[in-house]
Design an enzyme around this catalytic site. Structure first.
Site, short mmCIF file in Angstrom:
data_model
loop_
_atom_site.label_atom_id
_atom_site.label_comp_id
_atom_site.label_asym_id
_atom_site.label_seq_id
_atom_site.Cartn_x
_atom_site.Cartn_y
_atom_site.Cartn_z
N LYS A 1 0.71 -1.06 -0.03
CA LYS A 1 -0.12 -0.21 -0.08
C LYS A 1 0.91 1.38 0.09
CE LYS A 1 -3.71 2.49 0.92
NZ LYS A 1 -4.86 2.65 0.08
N LYS B 1 -1.42 11.12 5.50
CA LYS B 1 -1.00 9.98 6.63
C LYS B 1 -0.29 8.94 6.06
CE LYS B 1 -3.97 7.11 6.77
NZ LYS B 1 -3.88 5.75 6.24
#
Length: 188
Positions: free
Chosen positions: A75, A143
């Site tokens: 990811k 983030k």
């Protein structure tokens, strides 16, 4: 979550005899609503196989990446590329506009060339309309880039350019764009 935290949680789960997978997704609001997410899965093969029917219901593809933490690692790789691509495109678009080239002309020209990523064709209408409503909020991109920087520090590897890109998203957040789509970095 970053790979080291995922590995820590896998250890905690094992002590409690609970199966654990890290399975972050690739895709935004639209693909989620259509069941078209991509799952990057880290964990033991038997657990991935057991969870696959559930993941298949929610997504179009399940990618077993490796052991615990590897889904999270993939990811990060995905979002480093995504975040950097959007910043590069936004900077080029703003530069072209400053030279008097219209967005439509740039999109039409770049779409016919090999430099236009499929993502940018997907975002084209939103750019042209000035629609920065969130599909993948800018604060989430920040983030994810922050987690990638933490992981790079932990592993003593740092992909080049990531810190600058992360800071550009941070500046956009300070300008009130946190809840808009990550493409709103173009506005900052």
């Amino acid at each position: 979550m970053n790979p080291s935290f995922s590995q820590l949680m896998a250890g905690e789960a094992a002590e409690r005899k609970v199966r654990f997978l890290d399975a972050p997704v690739g895709g935004s609001k639209g693909p989620a609503e259509q069941g078209q997410l991509l799952f990057f899965v880290g964990g033991e093969k038997k657990d991935v196989d057991a969870a696959r029917p559930l993941l298949d219901c929610m997504g179009k593809a399940v990618f077993p990446i490796g052991g615990h933490g590897m889904g999270s690692a993939m990811k990060m790789v995905n979002n480093i590329i995504l975040g950097q691509a959007m910043v590069a495109f936004s900077e080029a678009l703003a530069f072209g506009e400053s030279l008097g080239i219209t967005k439509q002309t740039m999109f039409d020209t770049l779409a016919a060339s090999p430099v236009m990523a499929p993502l940018l064709n997907i975002k084209r209408q939103k750019f042209e309309k000035g629609d920065f409503s969130a599909e993948f909020p800018l604060q989430w991109m920040h983030k994810d880039l922050h987690l990638a920087m933490e992981t790079a520090f932990e592993t003593r590897r740092r992909p080049s350019g990531d810190e600058r890109v992360k800071e550009l998203y941070a500046l956009a957040m300070r300008e009130g764009l946190a809840e808009q789509d990550f493409m709103a970095v173009y506005q900052s």
